[in-house]
Design a protein around this motif. Structure first.
Motif: not given
Length: 266
Positions: A226-250
Motif C-alpha cells: 500500500v502506498e502512503t505518505s511520509e507522515h502517515q507511514a508510522p501509523a500505516a506500519i502500526e496498522a499492518f503490524t496489528a493485523a499480524g503482518l510482518t511489515t517493512r517500509l520501502a
C-alpha cells in the motif's frame, strides 16, 4: 490524412507550445509533442489543445497515461495513475517474482494490475473498485492479461475462492485526509472521484480496513503493498503490524514514494 507529427509545421507547433505555456503548463513543450503525436488531424490537435488550456488534465486530453512502460487508457471521472506508484509495482515484483495470483484492490484504471501482469507473465489477475466508471476502465486495461474486474467495496467484491490464495495484493487506497482534499491540485480535485482521494480524518481509514482483512486473503508468504505518505507511514506500519503482518517500509526519495509492505508469515 496520416497522423504523423511531421505534418505540423513549426509555426503550429510553436503556437501550441505558447498557448500551453500561457495556460500555466510547466512542461509545455513535452505536452505539445504528446498532443501532436496522439492527434490524427490538425483540427483534432487544436481541439485537444483547447481542452488542455481549459484545465482538463493532460491524460484525459490524450485518453491515456504512461505507466510502467504501458499506455493505460483513462476515462473522465477515473483516478489517473501516478508515476510514483510505479515504485509499488517494482517492490511487488522484487518481493514476489514468481507470483501467480495477483489482486489490484481500489484499482481505479487497473494500471497496477496491468503492469504487474505484463511483468510477471501469465497470472490469475483480479481487480476491484467500488466505482462503476473505474471498473469499466479497468476492464479495458486488464483485458490483455485476462483480468477479471469486480465491482464492490474492497474485499466484498472479490470471489470467495481467492481467500488464502493471493500472492500479491496491491492496494492503492485513497489516503488524503479529508481536511486536505481541498488543497489538492485542481486537476485532481475537480476531475477525479472523491472516493479515490479521501481517506478519512487522518487519511488511513481505508488502509486500516484493508490491512485488517488482508491476512485472510493472502497466501502464505503473500504480500500486501500500500502506498502512503511520509507522515502517515508510522501509523500505516502500526496498522499492518496489528493485523499480524510482518511489515517493512520501502522508500524512494526521488519519487517521493513510500510503500508499506506486509507479509503473511503464518
Amino acid at each position: 490524412m496520416p497522423s504523423s507529427p511531421s505534418l505540423y509545421d513549426s509555426s503550429s507547433r510553436s503556437s501550441l507550445v505558447s498557448a500551453l505555456r500561457a495556460a500555466g503548463c510547466v512542461f509545455a513543450e513535452d505536452e505539445a509533442e504528446l498532443i501532436l503525436a496522439t492527434a490524427r488531424t490538425p483540427q483534432e490537435a487544436a481541439a485537444m489543445a483547447d481542452r488542455r488550456v481549459a484545465g482538463l488534465p493532460l491524460e484525459l486530453v490524450l485518453g491515456w497515461a504512461e505507466f510502467a512502460g504501458l499506455r493505460i487508457t483513462v476515462e473522465p471521472g477515473v483516478f489517473v495513475p501516478r508515476r510514483r506508484t510505479e515504485f509499488l509495482v517494482r517492490q511487488a515484483l522484487a518481493e514476489v517474482p514468481d507470483a501467480r495470483v495477483v489482486v489490484d484492490l481500489c484499482c481505479g484504471s487497473g494500471a497496477l494490475g496491468a503492469a504487474l501482469a505484463a511483468a510477471l507473465g501469465p497470472v490469475e489477475l483480479h481487480a476491484a473498485d467500488i466505482d462503476p466508471a473505474a471498473v469499466a476502465c479497468a476492464r479495458t486495461n486488464t483485458a490483455a492479461a485476462g483480468g477479471r474486474v469486480h465491482e464492490g467495496d474492497l474485499f466484498e467484491a472479490l470471489p470467495a475462492q481467492l481467500r488464502g490464495r493471493i500472492d500479491i495484493l496491491a492496494a492503492n487506497v485513497p489516503y488524503v485526509p479529508t481536511g486536505e482534499v481541498g488543497l489538492l491540485p485542481a486537476e485532481a480535485r475537480e476531475h477525479e472521484p472523491l472516493v479515490a482521494l479521501d481517506g478519512g480524518a487522518d487519511g488511513l481509514d481505508v488502509l486500516r480496513r484493508v490491512a485488517t482483512e488482508a491476512p485472510q486473503w493472502l497466501a502464505p508468504g503473500g504480500r500486501l503493498l500500500v502506498e502512503t505518505s511520509e507522515h502517515q507511514a508510522p501509523a500505516a506500519i502500526e496498522a499492518f503490524t496489528a493485523a499480524g503482518l510482518t511489515t517493512r517500509l520501502a522508500v524512494d526519495e526521488d519519487l517521493y514514494a513510500r510503500v508499506v509492505i506486509g507479509t503473511r508469515t503464518g
